[in-house]
Motif scaffolding. Structure first.
Motif, mmCIF file in Angstrom:
data_model
loop_
_atom_site.group_PDB
_atom_site.id
_atom_site.type_symbol
_atom_site.label_atom_id
_atom_site.label_comp_id
_atom_site.label_asym_id
_atom_site.label_seq_id
_atom_site.Cartn_x
_atom_site.Cartn_y
_atom_site.Cartn_z
ATOM 1 N N ILE A 1 17.864 20.529 -7.711
ATOM 2 C CA ILE A 1 16.903 19.430 -7.589
ATOM 3 C C ILE A 1 17.510 18.153 -8.173
ATOM 4 C CG2 ILE A 1 14.605 18.635 -8.291
ATOM 5 C CD1 ILE A 1 14.485 21.034 -6.401
ATOM 6 N N ILE A 2 17.252 17.052 -7.507
ATOM 7 C CA ILE A 2 17.762 15.754 -7.945
ATOM 8 C C ILE A 2 16.566 14.869 -8.304
ATOM 9 C CG2 ILE A 2 19.027 13.691 -7.219
ATOM 10 C CD1 ILE A 2 20.288 15.638 -5.048
ATOM 11 N N VAL A 3 16.630 14.242 -9.477
ATOM 12 C CA VAL A 3 15.560 13.315 -9.858
ATOM 13 C C VAL A 3 16.022 11.889 -9.598
ATOM 14 C CG1 VAL A 3 14.060 12.498 -11.717
ATOM 15 C CG2 VAL A 3 14.916 14.822 -11.766
ATOM 16 N N ILE A 4 15.172 11.108 -8.999
ATOM 17 C CA ILE A 4 15.458 9.680 -8.814
ATOM 18 C C ILE A 4 14.403 8.898 -9.591
ATOM 19 C CG2 ILE A 4 15.669 7.808 -7.135
ATOM 20 C CD1 ILE A 4 16.294 9.991 -5.031
ATOM 21 N N ASN A 5 14.860 8.074 -10.531
ATOM 22 C CA ASN A 5 13.932 7.266 -11.331
ATOM 23 C C ASN A 5 13.974 5.821 -10.857
ATOM 24 O OD1 ASN A 5 13.489 9.421 -13.360
ATOM 25 N ND2 ASN A 5 15.669 9.052 -13.749
ATOM 26 N N ILE A 6 12.812 5.241 -10.688
ATOM 27 C CA ILE A 6 12.735 3.828 -10.314
ATOM 28 C C ILE A 6 11.964 3.120 -11.410
ATOM 29 C CG2 ILE A 6 11.972 2.194 -8.547
ATOM 30 C CD1 ILE A 6 11.635 4.846 -6.765
ATOM 31 N N LYS A 7 12.623 2.175 -12.054
ATOM 32 C CA LYS A 7 11.954 1.431 -13.118
ATOM 33 C C LYS A 7 11.750 0.017 -12.625
ATOM 34 C CE LYS A 7 12.629 2.278 -18.005
ATOM 35 N NZ LYS A 7 13.740 2.214 -18.969
ATOM 36 N N SER A 8 10.506 -0.445 -12.667
ATOM 37 C CA SER A 8 10.277 -1.757 -12.100
ATOM 38 C C SER A 8 9.077 -2.414 -12.728
ATOM 39 C CB SER A 8 10.042 -1.614 -10.600
ATOM 40 O OG SER A 8 9.549 -2.824 -10.099
ATOM 41 N N SER A 9 9.258 -3.610 -13.216
ATOM 42 C CA SER A 9 8.113 -4.321 -13.785
ATOM 43 C C SER A 9 7.233 -4.835 -12.656
ATOM 44 C CB SER A 9 8.592 -5.483 -14.653
ATOM 45 O OG SER A 9 9.533 -6.221 -13.934
ATOM 46 N N ARG A 10 7.802 -4.898 -11.444
ATOM 47 C CA ARG A 10 7.022 -5.353 -10.306
ATOM 48 C C ARG A 10 5.938 -4.349 -9.914
ATOM 49 N NH1 ARG A 10 10.927 -6.323 -5.760
ATOM 50 N NH2 ARG A 10 12.458 -5.631 -7.283
ATOM 51 N N MET A 11 6.096 -3.147 -10.413
ATOM 52 C CA MET A 11 5.128 -2.110 -10.070
ATOM 53 C C MET A 11 3.804 -2.334 -10.788
ATOM 54 S SD MET A 11 5.878 1.871 -10.439
ATOM 55 C CE MET A 11 4.535 3.026 -10.267
ATOM 56 N N LEU A 12 3.905 -3.014 -11.932
ATOM 57 C CA LEU A 12 2.729 -3.230 -12.763
ATOM 58 C C LEU A 12 1.635 -3.919 -11.952
ATOM 59 C CD1 LEU A 12 2.038 -2.836 -15.828
ATOM 60 C CD2 LEU A 12 2.593 -5.254 -16.095
ATOM 61 N N LEU A 13 0.509 -3.274 -11.835
ATOM 62 C CA LEU A 13 -0.655 -3.815 -11.140
ATOM 63 C C LEU A 13 -0.417 -4.159 -9.676
ATOM 64 C CD1 LEU A 13 -2.038 -6.165 -13.956
ATOM 65 C CD2 LEU A 13 -2.733 -3.834 -13.432
ATOM 66 N N ALA A 14 0.692 -3.701 -9.117
ATOM 67 C CA ALA A 14 0.956 -4.021 -7.705
ATOM 68 C C ALA A 14 0.330 -2.966 -6.808
ATOM 69 C CB ALA A 14 2.448 -4.084 -7.459
ATOM 70 N N PHE A 15 -0.077 -3.381 -5.616
ATOM 71 C CA PHE A 15 -0.510 -2.344 -4.678
ATOM 72 C C PHE A 15 0.496 -2.267 -3.533
ATOM 73 C CE2 PHE A 15 -3.209 -6.111 -4.383
ATOM 74 C CZ PHE A 15 -2.832 -6.599 -3.144
ATOM 75 N N GLY A 16 0.551 -1.114 -2.901
ATOM 76 C CA GLY A 16 1.491 -0.937 -1.790
ATOM 77 C C GLY A 16 2.907 -0.623 -2.245
ATOM 78 N N PHE A 17 3.101 -0.579 -3.558
ATOM 79 C CA PHE A 17 4.457 -0.328 -4.066
ATOM 80 C C PHE A 17 4.951 1.062 -3.682
ATOM 81 C CE2 PHE A 17 7.405 1.083 -7.349
ATOM 82 C CZ PHE A 17 8.300 0.030 -7.401
ATOM 83 N N LEU A 18 4.128 2.065 -3.951
ATOM 84 C CA LEU A 18 4.559 3.437 -3.653
ATOM 85 C C LEU A 18 4.762 3.654 -2.159
ATOM 86 C CD1 LEU A 18 2.513 5.699 -6.086
ATOM 87 C CD2 LEU A 18 4.962 5.272 -6.091
ATOM 88 N N ARG A 19 3.935 2.986 -1.367
ATOM 89 C CA ARG A 19 4.096 3.151 0.069
ATOM 90 C C ARG A 19 5.501 2.717 0.492
ATOM 91 N NH1 ARG A 19 4.042 -0.269 3.969
ATOM 92 N NH2 ARG A 19 2.900 -1.883 2.853
ATOM 93 N N ARG A 20 5.932 1.557 -0.055
ATOM 94 C CA ARG A 20 7.258 1.065 0.326
ATOM 95 C C ARG A 20 8.372 1.998 -0.182
ATOM 96 N NH1 ARG A 20 7.312 -4.272 -2.018
ATOM 97 N NH2 ARG A 20 5.174 -3.910 -2.708
ATOM 98 N N VAL A 21 8.135 2.559 -1.361
ATOM 99 C CA VAL A 21 9.113 3.533 -1.883
ATOM 100 C C VAL A 21 9.169 4.751 -0.954
ATOM 101 C CG1 VAL A 21 9.549 5.171 -3.752
ATOM 102 C CG2 VAL A 21 8.907 2.805 -4.284
ATOM 103 N N PHE A 22 7.996 5.243 -0.583
ATOM 104 C CA PHE A 22 7.957 6.443 0.273
ATOM 105 C C PHE A 22 8.611 6.190 1.630
ATOM 106 C CE2 PHE A 22 3.962 8.136 -2.055
ATOM 107 C CZ PHE A 22 4.781 8.763 -2.975
ATOM 108 N N GLU A 23 8.475 4.965 2.113
ATOM 109 C CA GLU A 23 9.050 4.649 3.415
ATOM 110 C C GLU A 23 10.564 4.837 3.437
ATOM 111 O OE1 GLU A 23 5.697 1.627 5.244
ATOM 112 O OE2 GLU A 23 7.494 0.783 4.281
ATOM 113 N N VAL A 24 11.180 4.590 2.294
ATOM 114 C CA VAL A 24 12.629 4.782 2.216
ATOM 115 C C VAL A 24 12.970 6.258 2.432
ATOM 116 C CG1 VAL A 24 14.648 4.621 0.712
ATOM 117 C CG2 VAL A 24 12.893 2.813 0.663
ATOM 118 N N PHE A 25 12.185 7.123 1.830
ATOM 119 C CA PHE A 25 12.441 8.566 1.971
ATOM 120 C C PHE A 25 12.138 9.021 3.396
ATOM 121 C CE2 PHE A 25 12.137 7.895 -2.497
ATOM 122 C CZ PHE A 25 13.050 8.783 -3.037
ATOM 123 N N GLU A 26 11.112 8.414 3.960
ATOM 124 C CA GLU A 26 10.752 8.759 5.332
ATOM 125 C C GLU A 26 11.876 8.372 6.284
ATOM 126 O OE1 GLU A 26 7.113 6.944 6.535
ATOM 127 O OE2 GLU A 26 7.170 7.896 8.504
#
Ligand code: ASP
Ligand code: MG
Length: 409
Positions: free
Chosen positions: A273-298
């Protein structure tokens, strides 16, 4: 009766097709020769009467001429898949003549005439059922119907397969398609065990599992079943019984809709198993952030197993390293990325486990000396997943075996 290839055959055929794709014809011929010797010995030991011996020899000769013909031609992906199919085709023919020799009434049903997958590689359960149901009434009187596991036709009508270990899946697809009373999978272990017997000393076979429990276990490393096997059986409510060829009296494991609640049934682990960590201050209170992250995996067709988030970071795990570099470079637009390899997911499985009071306490008390990297709880009520560094795997499985089943130590 669904048969797979003789033990070790598909491994050799995979190696052979790799060699042929690289144009290494001489090395390929050496592999073919070794396999041929093995098959000649096998056929000689399987049959007793002179006529059957001759028949066995004929089967071996035919298959090896075909393999050599395939090897001599221009070799592409399609020839590769045709080559891989020969293991199951030969095995079923051997077995058919074996039954004939013993005067057992049998018929050979070519899987390539009824097993099919669509353009997304998904088995066409309904069509498989229609084809079989049209065929079966005329064979009412036959004692044993034999067919090949693993192989099928794809949407281009080419020979294809259900991926490694796919014979279990074939059996389950057929059983579901014709709404059988029961599907039995015969392997060389007496059912699913409560923990990995290769790593932990004291394990025991589980008598009964629900479909949900079994599918969690099949995915998480309980190597006994192809991970998709349960899916069609569960869909049609056909129970699956796992039996041991080496010990037919052992009761094995019955997988069905019935089950107990809130009991830890088993522990399983999945490596690589490989862990990928994403650290981002832009995530704070943002919406749609995870969707864009998931799109990369898709985009890179890589599925995510575990996920854990905080306000400014998200950690994800994947088990397919093929597109890791591309994924990481695309993720860089979101923040600082770090990657940790060689991790293991350990999962504790039990029907409605997450609803039972104190269950987390028991799990973490067992793991008190082991650094836990990530936890996933509540996603499914049937599973608690824990991520540890792979060097901690053995110790974790043993500690959980002791803490949850009171075994070992
Ligand atoms: N013979 C195939 C394989 O080795 C399918 C199976 O064994 O289930 O992957
Ligand atoms: Mg096999």
């Amino acid at each position: 009766m669904v048969l797979s290839a003789l033990s070790g055959t598909t491994n050799v055929l995979v190696k052979l097709s790799d060699l042929l794709r690289e144009g290494k014809k001489k090395e390929a011929e050496q592999e073919i020769q070794v396999l041929e010797v093995h098959y000649n010995q096998y056929a000689a030991s399987l049959y007793t009467t002179p006529e059957s011996q001759a028949m066995g020899q004929d089967i071996v000769n035919r298959y090896f001429s075909l393999i050599r013909l395939l090897a001599a031609g221009s070799f592409d992906d399609r020839s590769g898949r045709e080559l891989l199919a020969q293991g199951e085709l030969a095995a079923t023919e051997f077995f058919y003549y074996h039954l004939r020799e013993r005067k057992i009434d049998a018929r050979l049903l070519p899987a390539l005439h009824f097993m099919s997958i669509d353009e997304n590689q998904e088995p066409e359960l309904e069509k498989i059922g229609e084809r079989l149901k049209a065929l079966l009434p005329s064979m009412d009187q036959v004692d044993i119907l034999i067919t090949q596991g693993y192989i099928c036709r794809n949407h281009k009508n080419e020979i294809d397969n259900l991926k490694r270990g796919g014979s279990d899946y074939t059996a389950s697809l057929i059983g579901a398609a014709i709404q059988a009373e029961e599907i039995q999978i015969w392997t060389d272990i007496d059912g699913m065990h409560n923990n990995d017997p290769r790593v932990v000393n004291e394990t025991f076979p589980i008598a009964e599992l629900t479909f949900d429990e079994a599918s969690e276990l099949a995915y998480f490393g309980a190597k006994i079943l192809h991970p998709s096997t349960i899916v069609p059986a569960q869909k049609m409510g056909v129970p699956v019984r796992l039996k041991n060829t080496m010990d037919e009296k052992a009761s094995g494991t019955l997988i069905s809709n019935k089950g107990t609640m809130g009991v830890v049934k088993a522990i399983a682990a999945k490596d690589g198993i490989i862990v990928i960590n994403i650290k981002s201050s832009r995530m704070l209170l943002a919406f749609g952030f995870l969707r864009r992250v998931f799109e990369v995996f898709e985009k890179f067709k890589t599925s995510i197993d575990m996920i854990s988030t905080s306000e400014v970071a998200v950690s994800l795990t994947i088990d397919d390293p093929r597109h890791l570099e591309s994924i990481v470079s695309e993720l860089q637009q979101f923040g600082t990325i770090s990657v940790e390899k060689d991790q293991t997911i350990i999962c504790v499985v039990g029907n409605k486990l997450a609803e039972r009071e104190g269950v987390l306490h028991e799990v973490f008390r067992s793991l008190e000396n082991i650094p836990v990297r990530m936890v996933s709880f509540g996603g499914s009520l049937n599973n608690i997943s824990i991520l540890v560094n792979s060097v901690q795997k053995e110790k974790s499985l043993q500690a959980l075996n002791h803490g949850l089943f009171n075994l070992g130590k």
